[in-house]
Motif scaffolding. Structure first.
Motif: not given
Ligand SMILES: Cc1ncc(COP(=O)(O)O)c(C=O)c1O
Length: 392
Positions: A97, A205, A239, A241-242, A250
């Motif tokens: 993201t 977000d 995302s 990621s989490k 990515r």
């Molecule tokens: C609030 C927030 N938005 C976006 C991101 C970006 O995450 P990613 O690019 O891994 O999806 C993070 C990553 O720590 C985040 O804490």
């Protein structure tokens, strides 16, 4: 404005600042990192086999916006999670993201609004890419306090109408990093109405949407569908990621109005870095599977309970509704982070590294951000040391 000047006032990024603050001093004990929001639970088992089965995909240029199969896995997830039926032209795949949150602003923020410099709203404290995106497009970033007094979410409606009329983009993060606050249905509804009234777009977000404590946070797309909002008003960023413990993959997506997505796709076709095909295949499996997400969430819920026990009775302590950070009140964040490091070896981030001075106020100054990403026992040791050192 000359290009370098747009960035000349940027502070260093949070982590180099932290190294400058702490690294001249020896840790007082076992080093426990609670700074960076890098998930450390296991990644899903299907990642390796799918990657291996699709290695040949590294030999071709991948589709820019996402394969039809991946777009379909994403719209399927949105439908199951939020009940909103989106077409595939309403979604674009992202390299996580962070780049999406940046590039969406480049694609959709106009040069002027009503003949004036456009405004980009963001909560304060906030994820730092929002401000850099605003500066990059020559917009004026406006930092809106997201404090205990406002339920840790920004009260955009409280801004003067003359500012609101200049707003082109409003960033909002739910569950919020760093505070863990969750936007309610009413919050989303009011924000959508404000965006309609003042003609701006919302960048939601929601990358922590699947890490929640008691109930799934309502989403921007869900509420927009419920109230029949103009789909071009809101773009939601998600995302793996989490949700899937895949920060190194990515992979994420943005979803919203087809017109706005078409603008983002156009920019991406000139300047974007598409996701390698094998990674798109892994992503497809990750959006289609909920079992690993439920397991991951249970690990965080267990950690929230442990944090509750450790900090029970501490004034100002509020366990987050979502995300995986604690936002702990202290007198002076930098002084507290330094004391903690020197006396115990526990490493945390001063809140001010995520916030800005605005209107003579910096809402992060008196907080620490503590990431609950380490294995549970290590995390518990860190939190107990933190409590005894700073609140004992
Ligand atoms: C609030 C927030 N938005 C976006 C991101 C970006 O995450 P990613 O690019 O891994 O999806 C993070 C990553 O720590 C985040 O804490």
């Amino acid at each position: 404005m000359a290009f370098p000047e747009r960035f000349s006032n940027l502070p260093d990024y949070a982590f180099p600042r932290l190294r400058k603050l702490l690294d001249a001093h020896a840790p007082g004990g076992e080093q426990i990192a609670m700074t960076i929001g890098e998930p450390r639970h296991p990644m899903p088992e299907f990642v390796g086999p799918i990657l291996a089965a699709n290695l040949a995909g590294f030999g071709v240029y991948p589709p820019n916006d996402g394969t039809p199969e991946l777009l379909s896995a994403i719209t399927g997830w949105i439908k199951r999670r939020y009940g909103a039926g989106l077409n595939e032209d309403q979604v674009m795949v992202l390299n996580g993201t962070r780049e999406g949150l940046f590039n969406a602003c480049v694609a959709l923020c106009p040069e002027t609004k009503g003949g004036k410099t456009p405004v980009v709203l963001m909560p304060n404290p906030f994820y730092q890419v929002y401000a850099v995106a605003a500066l990059s497009v020559g917009a004026e970033p406006v930092y809106v306090p997201a404090t205990a007094a406002t339920g840790f979410l920004p009260d955009y409606a409280s801004l003067p109408p003359a500012v609101l009329d200049r707003v082109a983009v409003a960033y909002i993060c739910s569950p919020a990093n760093p505070q863990g606050a969750v936007a309610s249905r009413t919050y989303w509804r009011d924000l959508l109405a404000l965006a309609e009234r003042h003609d701006f777009v919302i960048f939601a977000d929601e990358c922590y949407s699947e890490i929640w404590r008691t109930a799934p946070p309502p989403g921007a797309l869900e509420v927009a569908a419920e109230v029949g909002a103009n789909p071009e008003r809101v773009f939601s960023f998600h995302s793996l990621s989490k949700r899937s413990n895949l920060p190194g993959l990515r992979s994420g997506f943005v979803a919203g109005g087809a017109r706005g997505i078409a603008e983002m796709r156009k920019l991406r076709s000139f300047a974007g870095a598409p996701l390698p095909l094998p990674i798109q295949r892994v992503s497809e499996a990750a959006w289609a599977d909920e079992i690993h997400v439920t397991e991951n969430r249970a690990l965080y819920q267990d950690k929230f309970r442990a944090a509750d026990e450790i900090f029970s009775g501490l004034q100002g302590f509020q366990c987050p509704e979502g995300g995986f950070f604690l936002w702990l009140p202290v007198e002076d964040g930098e002084a507290a982070a330094l004391k903690l490091w020197r006396e115990t070896g526990v490493r945390v981030l001063p809140g001010a590294y995520l916030s800005r001075d605005a209107g003579g106020q910096n809402p992060g100054m008196t907080y620490l951000r503590v990431a609950l990403v380490a294995p549970k026992e290590e995390m518990q040791r860190g939190l107990i040391q933190l409590r005894d050192c700073l609140y004992g």
